[in-house]
Enzyme design. Structure first.
Site, PDB file in Angstrom:
ATOM      1  N   TYR A 138     -33.817  10.981 -27.631  1.00  0.00           N
ATOM      2  CA  TYR A 138     -34.683  10.067 -26.916  1.00  0.00           C
ATOM      3  C   TYR A 138     -34.459   8.912 -27.222  1.00  0.00           C
ATOM      4  CZ  TYR A 138     -36.768  14.428 -25.456  1.00  0.00           C
ATOM      5  OH  TYR A 138     -36.980  15.852 -25.039  1.00  0.00           O
TER       6      TYR A 138
ATOM      7  N   HIS B  27     -38.489   5.577 -21.757  1.00  0.00           N
ATOM      8  CA  HIS B  27     -39.568   6.082 -22.210  1.00  0.00           C
ATOM      9  C   HIS B  27     -39.985   5.288 -23.813  1.00  0.00           C
ATOM     10  CE1 HIS B  27     -42.824   7.978 -20.508  1.00  0.00           C
ATOM     11  NE2 HIS B  27     -42.794   9.116 -20.976  1.00  0.00           N
TER      12      HIS B  27
ATOM     13  N   TYR C 273     -44.524  13.556 -29.693  1.00  0.00           N
ATOM     14  CA  TYR C 273     -43.922  13.266 -28.219  1.00  0.00           C
ATOM     15  C   TYR C 273     -45.019  12.591 -27.329  1.00  0.00           C
ATOM     16  CZ  TYR C 273     -39.972  16.073 -29.527  1.00  0.00           C
ATOM     17  OH  TYR C 273     -38.938  16.435 -30.311  1.00  0.00           O
TER      18      TYR C 273
ATOM     19  N   ASN D 117     -46.561  13.031 -24.615  1.00  0.00           N
ATOM     20  CA  ASN D 117     -47.777  13.608 -23.937  1.00  0.00           C
ATOM     21  C   ASN D 117     -48.928  14.043 -25.040  1.00  0.00           C
ATOM     22  OD1 ASN D 117     -45.986  13.539 -21.868  1.00  0.00           O
ATOM     23  ND2 ASN D 117     -46.127  15.538 -21.298  1.00  0.00           N
TER      24      ASN D 117
ATOM     25  N   ASP E  55     -44.150   1.687 -21.973  1.00  0.00           N
ATOM     26  CA  ASP E  55     -43.324   1.566 -20.822  1.00  0.00           C
ATOM     27  C   ASP E  55     -43.940   1.535 -19.340  1.00  0.00           C
ATOM     28  OD1 ASP E  55     -43.239   4.238 -21.476  1.00  0.00           O
ATOM     29  OD2 ASP E  55     -42.209   4.865 -19.618  1.00  0.00           O
TER      30      ASP E  55
ATOM     31  N   ASN F 262     -48.461   9.583 -19.062  1.00  0.00           N
ATOM     32  CA  ASN F 262     -49.194  10.689 -19.751  1.00  0.00           C
ATOM     33  C   ASN F 262     -49.270  10.396 -21.366  1.00  0.00           C
ATOM     34  OD1 ASN F 262     -49.095  12.564 -17.850  1.00  0.00           O
ATOM     35  ND2 ASN F 262     -47.047  13.066 -18.324  1.00  0.00           N
TER      36      ASN F 262
END
Length: 192
Positions: A14, A19, A65, A67, A92, A113
């Site tokens: 990632y 993100h 992560y 969320n 973001d 999220n």
């Protein structure tokens, strides 16, 4: 300001995605402040502390992560008795074009999220946000795929410029002059 949180997803997979602009921003700030992140399991993230104007400021990259970002934010906030008003979350923003950056206090999650989870864990929306524009794919069903991919080269340059420009307001943020910080960040430079 006592806690600065850069949002993103952990792992190499990632690292370059849209993100993760919060991670990029806070990594650059840590470089400027000459501090190194280290893993803190009790805070579910990578943390470091900097001293500015005789105050300790915590920098956090949640490793939960996106969320579940609120778990890390709430853990460090509880431990150091940091109130939501003393926090800045860098994330973001789909509703801003690449190259745009906006500082604001409070507000909803706007479908983000990471923000949604932080709001749930803190039981308030009243914290500062630095929104780094990544643009919108144009279709709400394409959002997940869009944020989890790297930006195109021209967009990446614009996002990088927004990160650099927003870092220049750090001295105003840390001194508590949020009005001046917003004015400087939100005012377009005049063409010569």
């Amino acid at each position: 300001m006592k806690l600065i949180v850069g949002l993103g997803n952990p792992g190499e997979k990632y690292a370059a995605t849209r993100h993760n602009v919060g991670f990029h921003w806070i990594s650059r700030l840590a470089e400027e402040l000459n501090v190194q992140f280290k893993s803190e399991s009790k805070f579910h993230g990578l943390c470091t502390v900097a001293t500015q104007a005789n105050e300790q400021i915590w920098l956090l990259k949640p490793q939960t992560y996106m969320n579940a970002s609120g778990m890390a934010v709430a853990a460090i906030a509880r431990f150091y008795k940091i109130t939501p008003e003393q926090m800045l979350v860098i994330h973001d923003e789909l509703d801003l074009p690449p190259g745009a950056a906006k500082l604001k206090f409070s507000g909803g999650a706007g479908g983000h999220n990471g923000l949604k989870d932080i709001i749930a864990h803190l039981a308030t929306q009243d914290f500062w946000r630095l929104r780094i524009g990544i643009g919108h794919p144009g279709n709400k069903h394409a959002v997940v795929d869009y944020v989890l991919h790297p930006p195109k080269q021209d967009e990446a340059s614009l996002i990088d410029e927004a990160i650099q420009r927003s870092l220049t307001i750090w001295p105003l943020i840390i001194s508590g002059d949020y009005t001046a910080a917003m004015h400087k960040l939100h005012t377009k430079p005049r063409a010569l």
